[in-house]
Design a protein around this motif. Sequence first.
Motif, PDB file in Angstrom:
ATOM      1  N   ASN A   4     -15.684  72.197  68.862  1.00 19.32           N
ATOM      2  CA  ASN A   4     -15.095  72.954  68.104  1.00 19.32           C
ATOM      3  C   ASN A   4     -14.321  74.157  68.981  1.00 19.32           C
ATOM      4  N   GLN A   5     -13.707  75.030  67.692  1.00 20.79           N
ATOM      5  CA  GLN A   5     -13.016  75.530  68.812  1.00 20.79           C
ATOM      6  C   GLN A   5     -14.171  77.227  68.561  1.00 20.79           C
ATOM      7  N   ASN A   6     -15.193  76.997  68.169  1.00 20.57           N
ATOM      8  CA  ASN A   6     -16.069  78.280  68.209  1.00 20.57           C
ATOM      9  C   ASN A   6     -17.361  77.251  68.575  1.00 20.57           C
ATOM     10  N   ALA A   7     -17.841  77.871  69.441  1.00 19.16           N
ATOM     11  CA  ALA A   7     -19.597  78.206  70.001  1.00 19.16           C
ATOM     12  C   ALA A   7     -20.568  77.536  69.055  1.00 19.16           C
ATOM     13  N   VAL A   8     -20.805  76.833  68.725  1.00 18.06           N
ATOM     14  CA  VAL A   8     -22.582  76.679  67.617  1.00 18.06           C
ATOM     15  C   VAL A   8     -23.792  76.781  67.937  1.00 18.06           C
TER      16      VAL A   8
ATOM     17  N   ARG B   5      -6.040  58.301  68.310  1.00 17.69           N
ATOM     18  CA  ARG B   5      -6.324  59.536  69.450  1.00 17.69           C
ATOM     19  C   ARG B   5      -7.249  60.466  69.356  1.00 17.69           C
ATOM     20  N   ALA B   6      -7.646  60.426  67.647  1.00 22.27           N
ATOM     21  CA  ALA B   6      -8.669  61.131  67.665  1.00 22.27           C
ATOM     22  C   ALA B   6      -9.713  60.872  68.279  1.00 22.27           C
ATOM     23  N   ILE B   7     -10.330  59.778  68.234  1.00 20.34           N
ATOM     24  CA  ILE B   7     -11.558  59.193  69.146  1.00 20.34           C
ATOM     25  C   ILE B   7     -10.911  59.911  70.887  1.00 20.34           C
ATOM     26  N   SER B   8     -10.146  59.905  71.173  1.00 17.61           N
ATOM     27  CA  SER B   8      -9.505  60.048  72.092  1.00 17.61           C
ATOM     28  C   SER B   8      -9.789  62.055  72.526  1.00 17.61           C
ATOM     29  N   ARG B   9      -9.445  62.155  71.871  1.00 14.67           N
ATOM     30  CA  ARG B   9      -9.446  63.988  71.653  1.00 14.67           C
ATOM     31  C   ARG B   9     -10.757  64.588  71.438  1.00 14.67           C
ATOM     32  N   TYR B  10     -11.801  63.323  70.734  1.00 20.47           N
ATOM     33  CA  TYR B  10     -12.443  63.764  70.382  1.00 20.47           C
ATOM     34  C   TYR B  10     -14.035  63.468  71.506  1.00 20.47           C
TER      35      TYR B  10
ATOM     36  N   ARG C 110     -15.085  65.877  79.233  1.00 16.88           N
ATOM     37  CA  ARG C 110     -15.764  64.568  79.553  1.00 16.88           C
ATOM     38  C   ARG C 110     -14.895  63.752  80.612  1.00 16.88           C
ATOM     39  N   SER C 111     -15.135  63.565  81.392  1.00 22.48           N
ATOM     40  CA  SER C 111     -13.558  62.617  82.730  1.00 22.48           C
ATOM     41  C   SER C 111     -13.378  61.247  82.138  1.00 22.48           C
TER      42      SER C 111
END
Length: 217
Positions: free
Chosen positions: A85-89, A32-37, A6-7
């Motif tokens: 996450n790294q795996n598509a769900v 950082r957690a808020i930003s990356r998530y 997202r931008s």
Amino acid sequence: MEELERSSFTFYLSFEKAISKLDDNNQLIVYRAISRYSLFGEIPQVDGFAAIAWELIKPILDKSRIRSINGTKAKGKSKPNLIGNQNAVSKNEAKTKLKQSKNEAKTKRDRDKDRDKDRDRINIETKVSNGADKSTRFVPPSLIDVQEYIQKNNYSVDALTFIDFYTSKGWMVGSNKMKDWKAAVRTWQRKYRNTGNTSDIGVVLKDNSPDKYKKGW
């Protein structure tokens, strides 16, 4: 990963209030957690006090992501995963995880409320045990207590009559429980001094010595 990006995202005042209670290191971790998530859907690895703050903030971020997803879908774009996450769900898995995160946040809030209630109860009990909230409880005097008080002040009130009178009334003064028996003795003395009427206040002592009260023992 591109579908998850997202931008921009919304940062709420409640986030700042929660994070400001942490030390500088944990604040940086949560920011950082808020930003990356929010931007990339990355689930952070946090623990300790940072994890507590994250548990409160994450459900709000999830709602923001849902609104963003719905907006993207309305424009005809492909719908990204709700939980990044790294795996598509699958859609159902994403909803399950979202529901779970909300339940965990609610459990945390309820636990905090119970802890606050326990802390308040302990504080109240501590104040009571230290005498901070104790009210003075009236204890009826003994015959010797009254006799000694009369002797000390050279009053003319008969101690035994005083004791018998208020014992028969349950140590009530009118409709109220007596609070100060010494004040009652002084009231009797004043009535006698002002009126000389012993029928209202008890028998006047002819012998004020302590031996008077030992004759019948």
